[in-house]
Write an enzyme that holds these catalytic residues in place. Structure first.
Site: not given
Ligand code: CTP
Ligand code: CA
Length: 231
Positions: A34-35
């Site tokens: 994920n970011a």
């Protein structure tokens, strides 16, 4: 006041912060991730240390300089994060779950690199990861303060705050820090903005500012929580 004009209001307290985003490997070189950059979590760890706390950081894939004066434990997957958090949690007075923890992991990761010449998989079978924050809530020791994070976009079934209030009902933490995803804020950005929901129904708006100042505002709210009468 301490050396940098910050009140040492967390002196004698052990603060555990999780930061970054977990990676769930599909094969030895590829992962579902994920970011999350870890910037807000590291800012919280820095702020807690500046306020006199003993700080432990469980860092999932964070590419930032370690926080001075904190103990950092590096992890990769949600399973590793879970293990390390449960080791540290019994001695923590405050736990801030800022990390983005994967909800799912590949059910059968490949031991070998998946080659493109092999038949293309239609899908990757996933299984659910345990929810660490729910486990912490279930095992919470008297007086321990728990802070959750929620990155929300809103959707057809409700606004960002609708989703966040529902999350707080499912996971009754002392504070839920709600970030709206999108609009140039969050993840890699140096700035953040948030609404902090309190267990008693309170809502505190933190207008766009640096992640360091957001961290101090969150810790101000932690300082205002008195769980000394908790059973
Ligand atoms: N969290 C956790 N363990 C997980 C997933 C999330 O401890 N396996 C924690 C996060 O660190 C965060 C909080 O739970 O503090 C909320 O995470 P979030 O992903 O927003 O909520 P979920 O309950 O996973 O719901 P959803 O992803 O469906 O919005
Ligand atoms: Ca989730």
């Amino acid at each position: 006041r301490g050396a940098h004009g910050v009140r040492p209001d967390l002196a004698g307290r052990h603060v555990l912060v999780t930061a970054g985003g977990t990676r769930e490997y599909v094969d030895p070189v590829r992962f579902l991730g994920n970011a999350s950059s870890g910037r807000q979590g590291y800012a919280l760890a820095r702020a807690a240390a500046a306020r006199g706390a003993t700080v432990t950081v469980v860092a999932a894939n964070v590419a930032l300089p370690e926080v001075a004066g904190a103990r950092t434990i590096a992890v990769t997957s949600a399973a590793q994060l879970r293990e390390r958090v449960h080791e540290v949690a019994p001695s923590a007075d405050v736990i801030v779950m800022a990390a983005a923890v994967a909800d799912f992991r590949p059910a059968a990761p490949s031991a070998h690199k998946i080659k493109k010449e092999s038949a293309a998989p239609d899908s990757i079978a996933l299984e659910r990861n345990p929810d660490v924050l729910s486990e912490l809530l279930a095992n919470r020791r008297p007086g321990q303060v728990l802070v959750g994070f929620a990155a929300e976009t809103g959707g057809p079934d409700g606004s960002v705050l609708d989703h966040a209030r529902a999350k707080l009902a499912r996971k009754p933490v002392d504070l839920l820090v709600v970030n709206q995803v999108g609009g140039g804020l969050g993840f890699e950005a140096p700035d953040n903005a948030a609404v902090v929901l309190g267990a008693a129904g309170g809502e505190t708006v933190i207008e766009r500012t640096s992640k360091d100042l957001v961290a101090h505002r969150i810790l101000d709210l932690v300082g205002g929580i008195d769980r000394s009468d908790a059973e």
